[in-house]
Scaffold this active site. Structure first.
Site, short mmCIF file in Angstrom:
data_model
loop_
_atom_site.label_atom_id
_atom_site.label_comp_id
_atom_site.label_asym_id
_atom_site.label_seq_id
_atom_site.Cartn_x
_atom_site.Cartn_y
_atom_site.Cartn_z
N ARG A 136 0.82 -1.20 0.00
CA ARG A 136 0.00 0.00 0.00
C ARG A 136 0.86 1.26 0.00
NH1 ARG A 136 -1.84 3.68 -0.85
NH2 ARG A 136 -3.79 4.72 -0.33
N TYR A 137 2.01 1.15 0.64
CA TYR A 137 2.90 2.31 0.78
C TYR A 137 4.13 2.09 -0.10
CZ TYR A 137 0.00 3.17 4.87
OH TYR A 137 -1.07 3.41 5.71
N ARG A 140 7.30 -0.06 1.83
CA ARG A 140 7.13 -1.13 2.81
C ARG A 140 5.87 -1.93 2.51
NH1 ARG A 140 5.71 3.77 4.22
NH2 ARG A 140 4.13 4.21 5.78
N CYS A 149 -3.83 -17.30 15.97
CA CYS A 149 -3.33 -16.42 17.01
C CYS A 149 -3.42 -17.13 18.34
CB CYS A 149 -4.17 -15.14 17.07
SG CYS A 149 -4.03 -14.16 15.57
N CYS A 153 -9.18 -11.86 19.03
CA CYS A 153 -9.77 -10.61 19.49
C CYS A 153 -11.05 -10.39 18.72
CB CYS A 153 -8.79 -9.46 19.28
SG CYS A 153 -7.11 -9.90 19.81
N CYS A 156 -11.09 -8.11 15.63
CA CYS A 156 -9.95 -8.27 14.70
C CYS A 156 -10.31 -7.84 13.27
CB CYS A 156 -9.48 -9.71 14.68
SG CYS A 156 -8.11 -9.95 13.53
N ARG A 158 -8.74 -8.61 10.71
CA ARG A 158 -8.45 -9.67 9.75
C ARG A 158 -9.19 -10.96 10.07
NH1 ARG A 158 -2.61 -8.47 9.86
NH2 ARG A 158 -2.92 -6.41 8.95
N ASP A 315 -11.63 -0.45 13.36
CA ASP A 315 -12.11 -0.55 11.98
C ASP A 315 -13.55 -1.06 11.93
OD1 ASP A 315 -9.67 0.25 10.83
OD2 ASP A 315 -8.85 -1.77 11.10
N ASP A 352 -7.72 4.22 9.88
CA ASP A 352 -7.38 3.53 8.65
C ASP A 352 -8.51 3.78 7.66
OD1 ASP A 352 -5.34 1.88 7.46
OD2 ASP A 352 -5.19 0.84 9.38
N LYS A 359 -3.34 4.56 6.64
CA LYS A 359 -3.48 5.17 7.96
C LYS A 359 -3.47 6.69 7.83
CE LYS A 359 -0.81 1.46 10.13
NZ LYS A 359 -0.48 0.72 8.90
C1 LIG Z 1 0.25 -0.37 8.87
C2 LIG Z 1 0.74 -0.84 7.62
C3 LIG Z 1 2.08 -0.72 7.28
C4 LIG Z 1 3.12 -0.11 8.20
O1 LIG Z 1 2.81 1.24 8.42
P1 LIG Z 1 3.78 2.15 9.33
O2 LIG Z 1 3.05 3.45 9.41
O3 LIG Z 1 5.08 2.24 8.61
O4 LIG Z 1 3.91 1.47 10.65
C5 LIG Z 1 2.48 -1.17 6.04
N1 LIG Z 1 1.59 -1.70 5.17
C6 LIG Z 1 0.28 -1.80 5.47
C7 LIG Z 1 -0.64 -2.37 4.46
C8 LIG Z 1 -0.19 -1.39 6.70
O5 LIG Z 1 -1.49 -1.52 7.01
S1 SF4 Z 2 -6.10 -8.56 16.52
FE1 SF4 Z 2 -6.50 -10.29 15.14
S2 SF4 Z 2 -4.48 -10.81 14.33
FE2 SF4 Z 2 -4.13 -9.59 16.17
S3 SF4 Z 2 -3.95 -11.08 17.86
FE3 SF4 Z 2 -6.08 -10.42 17.78
S4 SF4 Z 2 -7.08 -11.97 16.50
FE4 SF4 Z 2 -4.88 -12.13 16.12
#
Ligand SMILES: *Cc1c(COP(=O)(O)O)cnc(C)c1O
Ligand code: SF4
Length: 456
Positions: A136-137, A140, A149, A153, A156, A158, A315, A352, A359
């Site tokens: 996305r960035y 990174r 996990c 949570c 979560c 995801r 989220d 987000d 973010k």
């Molecule tokens: C959060 C995130 C990152 C890392 O973001 P930083 O601001 O550098 O900590 C990188 N890729 C994705 C898709 C993210 O959601």
């Molecule tokens: S937030 Fe989601 S990915 Fe993170 S520890 Fe909890 S269940 Fe696992």
């Protein structure tokens, strides 16, 4: 139970090496698992094996109202439950609204809101060049290498990935390969699921492949294991991890009661191996949505030498509506920290953006007004006092016109603050024209030109 926080945290501040369990935590363990020996309790394999994953197991420890049984069962058919005995022992069994309980136990609200929210609120799949990678960035990527996990949570982001089978090795290799052939990637966030759920051997094989990529400078791991299964952070794991420096770990503490001696010991081990720890908390209604709770969390983290990094707006993920707060709550919390406590204790509050916008930092507006052409800013400090600041450009009004340098970017003045963002500017309280300015740039008043335009 609040005294458990204090004893845990005070202790970490003085003797980080071998903190004994706090009194309250010991009670918790004795309440839930009186039969467990110390050897069992401190063995992460025992903790993992004895996780609470079904309602029947849960009911042995915590009452389930009859009316909610069916609701909770339906919720669990959709998103699984997992609670380590250790994490369960942090729950106050007498408090149905306990902040630790709310994070991991499915409650009626989750049933009511089960159809509200999105599957992939961050659009991670939209920016995915290969399965598991989100790019996305510019420099990174996020690399999701597991879908299980230590605890699950309820909020979560995801959760959509959490019922797939184990991530196949070929998929992980494809992720590594993407990074290897994408030279602009200098930083990878290895996440999941929880990467520390893997065996040392498997995790090492992944880290070794990543480290072999010359342009990859930084490896970051995102993990909730230090919070949920701190016993996992043992000498063997740490000795392996430190072979892959520079390695950073993002941890995920949400509540000061999670800052136990066990968690502190786990963090200390990682820190002593040279792994910097940053915390990513999620702002959750009924868990940590107050200035006091977040402040206490951040103070406790600092005592453990963990830097508060992000505070995430929750989220809009499916089934988590009851955890969401208004954005104004996050702004209020940051406002309650900035200036009132160490700057190091203030995380960046981020929302987000839906659909993969990334973010977006949100903070109280301290710049109430800014007129770039007049070189004038009206600022507010943490005590709500108003200050006028004049920029060097102001001199264009007192020196001869031939020596004026026009401001580079500005052709028209813009103002920032009250009018444009009534909420952001301290929830609309501020009207700089009516508030008394208590401080001004001093040099202005010495020989200032009467021609100074009264612009903003
Ligand atoms: C959060 C995130 C990152 C890392 O973001 P930083 O601001 O550098 O900590 C990188 N890729 C994705 C898709 C993210 O959601
Ligand atoms: S937030 Fe989601 S990915 Fe993170 S520890 Fe909890 S269940 Fe696992």
């Amino acid at each position: 139970m609040p005294d458990s926080v204090d004893s845990a945290v005070q202790f970490t501040a003085t003797t980080p090496d071998v903190p004994p369990p706090s009194a309250a935590l010991r009670r918790g363990r004795e309440h839930y698992f009186p039969q467990a020996s110390d050897a069992e309790w401190n063995d992460w394999r025992w903790q993992f094996k004895n996780r609470i994953t079904t309602l029947d197991e849960l009911e042995r420890h915590l009452a389930i109202p009859e009316a909610e049984r069916k609701m909770r069962a339906e919720v669990l058919s959709d998103f699984r439950m997992g609670i380590t005995p250790y994490y369960l022992s942090l729950i106050d069994a007498d408090d149905p609204a306990d902040p630790i309980l709310r994070q991991v136990v499915p409650l009626a609200d989750e049933f009511y809101f089960r159809a509200v929210g999105e599957e992939d609120p961050l659009g991670e799949e939209k920016y995915s060049p290969v399965p598991g990678i989100t790019h996305r960035y510019p420099d990174r990527v996020l690399m999701v290498i597991s879908n299980n996990c230590a605890i699950y949570c309820r909020y979560c982001t995801r959760k959509r990935t959490m019922y797939e089978g184990a991530t196949p090795d070929v998929e992980i290799d494809a992720m590594v390969d993407y990074i290897a052939r994408t030279p602009q990637v200098r930083d990878v966030v290895v996440s999941g699921g929880d990467p520390l759920n893997y065996s040392n051997q498997k995790l090492e094989s992944i880290l070794a492949k990543l480290r072999a990529i010359p342009h990859l400078e930084i490896i970051r791991i995102g993990s909730r294991v230090p919070v949920a299964l701190p016993q996992r952070i043992d000498d063997e794991l740490v000795a392996m991890l430190q072979r892959y420096h520079p390695l950073w770990i993002n941890v995920h503490f949400n509540h000061p009661r999670e800052l136990t001696p066990d968690a502190a010991r786990a963090c200390d081990k990682l820190l002593r191996a040279g792994i910097p720890l940053n915390n990513q908390a999620v702002l959750l209604k009924g868990v940590n949505d107050s200035v006091e709770t977040i402040k206490s969390l951040c103070h406790g983290l600092m005592k453990m030498r963990v830097r508060p990094y992000y505070l995430y707006q929750c989220d809009p993920v499916r089934g988590a509506e009851h955890f969401r707060t208004p954005i104004a709550k996050g702004i209020e919390i940051i406002e309650g920290l900035r200036g009132h406590t160490s700057g190091l204790c203030v995380p960046t509050y981020v929302v987000d953006a839906p659909g993969g916008g990334g973010k977006i930092p949100v903070q109280p507006d301290y710049l109430l007004r800014y007129d770039e052409r007049a070189g004038r800013a009206v600022l507010r400090n943490f005590q709500d006092k108003i200050y006028e600041y004049l920029e060097p450009g102001y001199l264009r009004d007192v020196i001869s016109p031939s020596r004026r340098t026009p401001p580079k970017s500005a052709s028209k003045p813009h103002s920032n603050g009250v009018a444009a963002h009534p909420k952001a500017a301290s929830n609309g309280k501020h009207e700089p024209h009516s508030d008394k300015v208590v401080g001004k740039s001093r040099w202005v008043h010495k020989g200032a030109s009467p021609k100074r335009p009264k612009k903003s």
